[in-house]
Design an enzyme around this catalytic site. Structure first.
Site, PDB file in Angstrom:
ATOM      1  N   ASN A  64      -1.572   1.820  24.721  1.00  0.00           N
ATOM      2  CA  ASN A  64      -2.397   2.742  23.948  1.00  0.00           C
ATOM      3  C   ASN A  64      -2.779   2.130  22.602  1.00  0.00           C
ATOM      4  O   ASN A  64      -3.924   2.257  22.147  1.00  0.00           O
ATOM      5  CB  ASN A  64      -1.640   4.055  23.734  1.00  0.00           C
ATOM      6  CG  ASN A  64      -2.480   5.089  23.006  1.00  0.00           C
ATOM      7  OD1 ASN A  64      -3.579   5.425  23.419  1.00  0.00           O
ATOM      8  ND2 ASN A  64      -1.961   5.584  21.891  1.00  0.00           N
ATOM      9  N   THR A  76      -2.672  11.875   3.228  1.00  0.00           N
ATOM     10  CA  THR A  76      -2.510  12.622   4.476  1.00  0.00           C
ATOM     11  C   THR A  76      -3.217  13.968   4.404  1.00  0.00           C
ATOM     12  O   THR A  76      -3.725  14.381   3.363  1.00  0.00           O
ATOM     13  CB  THR A  76      -1.026  12.870   4.771  1.00  0.00           C
ATOM     14  OG1 THR A  76      -0.506  13.822   3.827  1.00  0.00           O
ATOM     15  CG2 THR A  76      -0.221  11.592   4.676  1.00  0.00           C
ATOM     16  N   PHE A 106      13.286  14.430   9.733  1.00  0.00           N
ATOM     17  CA  PHE A 106      12.119  13.602  10.053  1.00  0.00           C
ATOM     18  C   PHE A 106      12.386  12.793  11.327  1.00  0.00           C
ATOM     19  O   PHE A 106      11.544  12.728  12.227  1.00  0.00           O
ATOM     20  CB  PHE A 106      11.824  12.630   8.909  1.00  0.00           C
ATOM     21  CG  PHE A 106      11.210  13.257   7.685  1.00  0.00           C
ATOM     22  CD1 PHE A 106      10.720  14.550   7.694  1.00  0.00           C
ATOM     23  CD2 PHE A 106      11.120  12.534   6.505  1.00  0.00           C
ATOM     24  CE1 PHE A 106      10.147  15.120   6.563  1.00  0.00           C
ATOM     25  CE2 PHE A 106      10.557  13.087   5.365  1.00  0.00           C
ATOM     26  CZ  PHE A 106      10.070  14.379   5.400  1.00  0.00           C
ATOM     27  N   HIS A 123       3.749  -1.005   3.792  1.00  0.00           N
ATOM     28  CA  HIS A 123       3.166   0.300   3.497  1.00  0.00           C
ATOM     29  C   HIS A 123       4.308   1.269   3.193  1.00  0.00           C
ATOM     30  O   HIS A 123       5.197   1.469   4.030  1.00  0.00           O
ATOM     31  CB  HIS A 123       2.360   0.804   4.694  1.00  0.00           C
ATOM     32  CG  HIS A 123       1.591   2.053   4.432  1.00  0.00           C
ATOM     33  ND1 HIS A 123       0.485   2.092   3.603  1.00  0.00           N
ATOM     34  CD2 HIS A 123       1.754   3.327   4.892  1.00  0.00           C
ATOM     35  CE1 HIS A 123      -0.006   3.320   3.573  1.00  0.00           C
ATOM     36  NE2 HIS A 123       0.743   4.090   4.340  1.00  0.00           N
ATOM     37  N   HIS A 150       6.498   6.269  20.606  1.00  0.00           N
ATOM     38  CA  HIS A 150       6.050   7.623  20.268  1.00  0.00           C
ATOM     39  C   HIS A 150       6.824   8.632  21.111  1.00  0.00           C
ATOM     40  O   HIS A 150       7.023   8.428  22.317  1.00  0.00           O
ATOM     41  CB  HIS A 150       4.549   7.758  20.541  1.00  0.00           C
ATOM     42  CG  HIS A 150       3.947   9.005  19.987  1.00  0.00           C
ATOM     43  ND1 HIS A 150       4.102  10.238  20.581  1.00  0.00           N
ATOM     44  CD2 HIS A 150       3.176   9.214  18.886  1.00  0.00           C
ATOM     45  CE1 HIS A 150       3.463  11.152  19.879  1.00  0.00           C
ATOM     46  NE2 HIS A 150       2.880  10.561  18.839  1.00  0.00           N
ATOM     47  N   ARG A 182       6.540  10.380  -4.872  1.00  0.00           N
ATOM     48  CA  ARG A 182       7.413  10.016  -5.990  1.00  0.00           C
ATOM     49  C   ARG A 182       7.440   8.503  -6.133  1.00  0.00           C
ATOM     50  O   ARG A 182       7.476   7.779  -5.145  1.00  0.00           O
ATOM     51  CB  ARG A 182       8.824  10.570  -5.791  1.00  0.00           C
ATOM     52  CG  ARG A 182       8.822  12.100  -5.787  1.00  0.00           C
ATOM     53  CD  ARG A 182      10.225  12.689  -5.814  1.00  0.00           C
ATOM     54  NE  ARG A 182      10.157  14.136  -5.879  1.00  0.00           N
ATOM     55  CZ  ARG A 182      10.001  14.852  -6.986  1.00  0.00           C
ATOM     56  NH1 ARG A 182       9.882  14.220  -8.146  1.00  0.00           N
ATOM     57  NH2 ARG A 182       9.951  16.160  -6.957  1.00  0.00           N
ATOM     58  N   LYS A 204      -6.613   1.079  21.027  1.00  0.00           N
ATOM     59  CA  LYS A 204      -7.134   1.427  19.701  1.00  0.00           C
ATOM     60  C   LYS A 204      -7.609   0.182  18.952  1.00  0.00           C
ATOM     61  O   LYS A 204      -8.635   0.208  18.264  1.00  0.00           O
ATOM     62  CB  LYS A 204      -6.051   2.171  18.891  1.00  0.00           C
ATOM     63  CG  LYS A 204      -5.760   3.566  19.413  1.00  0.00           C
ATOM     64  CD  LYS A 204      -4.829   4.358  18.501  1.00  0.00           C
ATOM     65  CE  LYS A 204      -3.411   3.867  18.557  1.00  0.00           C
ATOM     66  NZ  LYS A 204      -2.484   4.766  17.808  1.00  0.00           N
ATOM     67  N   SER A 222       0.866  -1.178   0.000  1.00  0.00           N
ATOM     68  CA  SER A 222       0.000   0.000   0.000  1.00  0.00           C
ATOM     69  C   SER A 222       0.898   1.221   0.000  1.00  0.00           C
ATOM     70  O   SER A 222       2.086   1.136   0.357  1.00  0.00           O
ATOM     71  CB  SER A 222      -0.933   0.000   1.216  1.00  0.00           C
ATOM     72  OG  SER A 222      -0.206  -0.135   2.425  1.00  0.00           O
ATOM     73  N   ALA A 233      -3.621  19.869   9.829  1.00  0.00           N
ATOM     74  CA  ALA A 233      -4.677  20.090  10.829  1.00  0.00           C
ATOM     75  C   ALA A 233      -5.438  21.383  10.584  1.00  0.00           C
ATOM     76  O   ALA A 233      -5.347  22.347  11.327  1.00  0.00           O
ATOM     77  CB  ALA A 233      -4.066  20.101  12.223  1.00  0.00           C
ATOM     78  N   TYR A 252       4.323   2.549  16.822  1.00  0.00           N
ATOM     79  CA  TYR A 252       5.663   3.137  16.935  1.00  0.00           C
ATOM     80  C   TYR A 252       6.650   2.119  17.515  1.00  0.00           C
ATOM     81  O   TYR A 252       6.782   1.995  18.733  1.00  0.00           O
ATOM     82  CB  TYR A 252       5.610   4.391  17.815  1.00  0.00           C
ATOM     83  CG  TYR A 252       4.665   5.437  17.264  1.00  0.00           C
ATOM     84  CD1 TYR A 252       5.131   6.421  16.403  1.00  0.00           C
ATOM     85  CD2 TYR A 252       3.310   5.414  17.579  1.00  0.00           C
ATOM     86  CE1 TYR A 252       4.267   7.360  15.859  1.00  0.00           C
ATOM     87  CE2 TYR A 252       2.440   6.347  17.047  1.00  0.00           C
ATOM     88  CZ  TYR A 252       2.917   7.317  16.190  1.00  0.00           C
ATOM     89  OH  TYR A 252       2.057   8.238  15.645  1.00  0.00           O
ATOM     90  N   ASP A 290      -0.515  15.786  14.703  1.00  0.00           N
ATOM     91  CA  ASP A 290       0.557  16.582  15.319  1.00  0.00           C
ATOM     92  C   ASP A 290      -0.026  17.828  15.971  1.00  0.00           C
ATOM     93  O   ASP A 290      -0.832  18.542  15.362  1.00  0.00           O
ATOM     94  CB  ASP A 290       1.591  16.992  14.272  1.00  0.00           C
ATOM     95  CG  ASP A 290       2.297  15.787  13.658  1.00  0.00           C
ATOM     96  OD1 ASP A 290       2.452  14.789  14.390  1.00  0.00           O
ATOM     97  OD2 ASP A 290       2.674  15.848  12.475  1.00  0.00           O
ATOM     98  N   GLU A 341       1.395   5.625   0.650  1.00  0.00           N
ATOM     99  CA  GLU A 341       0.923   6.884   1.221  1.00  0.00           C
ATOM    100  C   GLU A 341       1.353   8.053   0.342  1.00  0.00           C
ATOM    101  O   GLU A 341       2.499   8.118  -0.100  1.00  0.00           O
ATOM    102  CB  GLU A 341       1.488   7.081   2.635  1.00  0.00           C
ATOM    103  CG  GLU A 341       1.051   8.421   3.255  1.00  0.00           C
ATOM    104  CD  GLU A 341       1.611   8.636   4.641  1.00  0.00           C
ATOM    105  OE1 GLU A 341       1.170   7.922   5.555  1.00  0.00           O
ATOM    106  OE2 GLU A 341       2.495   9.503   4.799  1.00  0.00           O
TER     107      GLU A 341
END
Length: 309
Positions: free
Chosen positions: A168, A59, A223, A273, A156, A279, A172, A26, A62, A152, A120, A28
Site C-alpha cells: 500500500n 494536523t 496512543f 520528524h 498499520h 510543546r 502511494k 521537521s 475529520a 508504519y 481515522d 508536527e
C-alpha cells in the site's frame, strides 16, 4: 557503566559531531482550540523556528470546521515565519469533489506541500470511500504538490498483513508521494528492518522516522494501544514510579529520544520528524544534541486570537 558501553556512547557522540550541519528536522503541531492553548502553541513555534525546520505540518480532525482551523494555522505560520507549512488532509468526511476544491484552494494560495492521509474512521464508520492512494492521485491531478504520506514500521493496525501494508505504501509512492513519515516507534530495529524492506520493494523515497518525545507515559500507552506501536519493557521500567514526577519524566523521555536519533543518525538517517504535541522543550533539547544550533529568529506581531476566532 561498562567500558564497552562507554565506548559505544563515545562512538555515537563522535558520529553526531561529524554530522553537524547535515541533519534536517521537521515538526508536527495540532491546531490550538483555546486561547491558553494558542499562547502555548505560538511560544513553541517561536522557539522551534530558530532551528530552521524544513517544514512544519499541522494536523486536523475529520470535519470541515477542523479543516478551516488547520488552514488558518498554516496561513499564519507562513505569514509570520516564512517557513514551509504543510496542512494535513484526509479522506474522511469529505467527498472527492470537496477534496479537489480544497486542494485547488491550497495550490492557488501557495500551499504546495500536503500531508496526505486516509484519516481515522469515526466510531461505527464503515469502509471509507477513499484511501491514501486515492488522495495522492487526486492531489497530483490538481497540481504538482509535494506530498508526504504515512508509513508504519510496526504495521498499520487495520492492515491484513505486513506485506499488504508495504504494498500500500508503494502504491502511494508510485502515485506521486515525495516522502513517507513513519508512525512513532521505540523499537529501533523495527524501523531499520522496515527501511530495508522498503528498498527491496522498490520504494525509492526517504522513510523519515517520526520521533515522539515522551513526557506522559500513561498518555503514550493510550496512543500505542490504538496505533499498534510496541512499548518495550525497558520503557515501563524507566518510567515506573514517575506518575507524579513531571520533571523526571521529561528527562527520561528526552534521554530515550536522544538515543534513538543518535543511533539512527549512525545508520545514515539525515531527516527526523518530531511529534511535538505543541510543546517545544523536549524537542528543542533533542535537536540541540543533534548539533542543530538555533539562530536568532522570532515571530513578530502575533496577536492573541490571530488564529482562533
Amino acid at each position: 557503566m561498562s567500558f564497552f558501553y562507554a565506548n559505544q556512547r563515545e562512538a555515537l557522540n563522535q558520529n553526531l559531531a561529524e554530522l553537524q550541519g547535515k541533519i534536517n528536522v521537521s515538526f508536527e503541531f495540532f491546531p490550538p482550540r483555546t486561547s491558553e492553548m494558542e499562547q502555548t502553541f505560538w511560544q513553541s513555534i517561536n522557539r522551534l523556528i530558530k532551528l530552521k525546520p524544513t517544514f512544519i505540518s499541522v494536523t486536523y480532525g475529520a470535519n470541515s470546521g477542523e479543516r478551516t482551523l488547520t488552514n488558518s494555522i498554516v496561513t499564519a505560520i507562513k505569514k509570520y515565519t516564512g517557513l514551509d507549512a504543510a496542512p494535513h488532509l484526509t479522506c474522511i468526511d469529505a467527498t472527492p469533489n470537496e477534496l479537489e476544491e480544497i486542494a485547488k484552494k491550497y495550490w492557488c494560495s501557495g500551499n504546495h506541500h500536503i500531508v496526505a492521509l486516509r484519516g481515522d474512521l469515526p466510531p461505527g464508520g464503515g469502509r471509507p470511500a477513499m484511501y491514501g492512494i486515492d488522495l495522492v492521485t487526486l492531489l497530483k491531478r490538481v497540481g504538482d504538490f509535494e506530498i508526504s504520506v504515512a508509513a508504519y514500521p510496526e504495521v498499520h493496525p487495520e492492515a491484513k498483513s505486513a506485506q499488504s501494508d508495504l504494498l500500500n505504501l508503494k502504491k502511494k509512492v508510485d502515485a506521486g508521494a515525495s516522502r513517507a513519515i513513519t508512525q512513532f516507534f521505540f523499537d529501533i530495529e523495527s524501523y531499520l528492518r522496515f527501511r530495508d524492506r522498503c528498498v527491496v520493494a522498490g520504494i525509492d523515497v526517504e522513510i523519515v522516522p517520526g520521533i515522539l518525545p515522551v513526557s506522559n507515559f500513561r498518555q503514550l500507552q493510550r496512543f500505542a494501544a490504538v496505533t499498534n506501536v510496541k512499548v518495550p519493557n525497558w520503557m515501563h521500567t524507566m518510567f515506573d514510579g514517575l506518575n507524579d514526577d513531571v520533571e523526571t519524566r521529561k528527562m527520561v523521555g528526552a534521554s530515550i529520544a536522544m538515543d534513538i536519533v543518535k543511533i539512527l543518525s549512525r545508520e545514515g538517517v539525515k531527516n527526523f520528524h518530531f511529534y511535538t504535541l505543541n510543546r517545544a522543550d523536549l524537542t528543542y533539547a533533542i535537536c540541540h544534541t543533534l548539533g542543530i544550533r538555533s539562530e536568532i529568529q522570532t515571530i513578530q506581531n502575533v496577536q492573541s486570537g490571530a488564529v482562533i476566532t
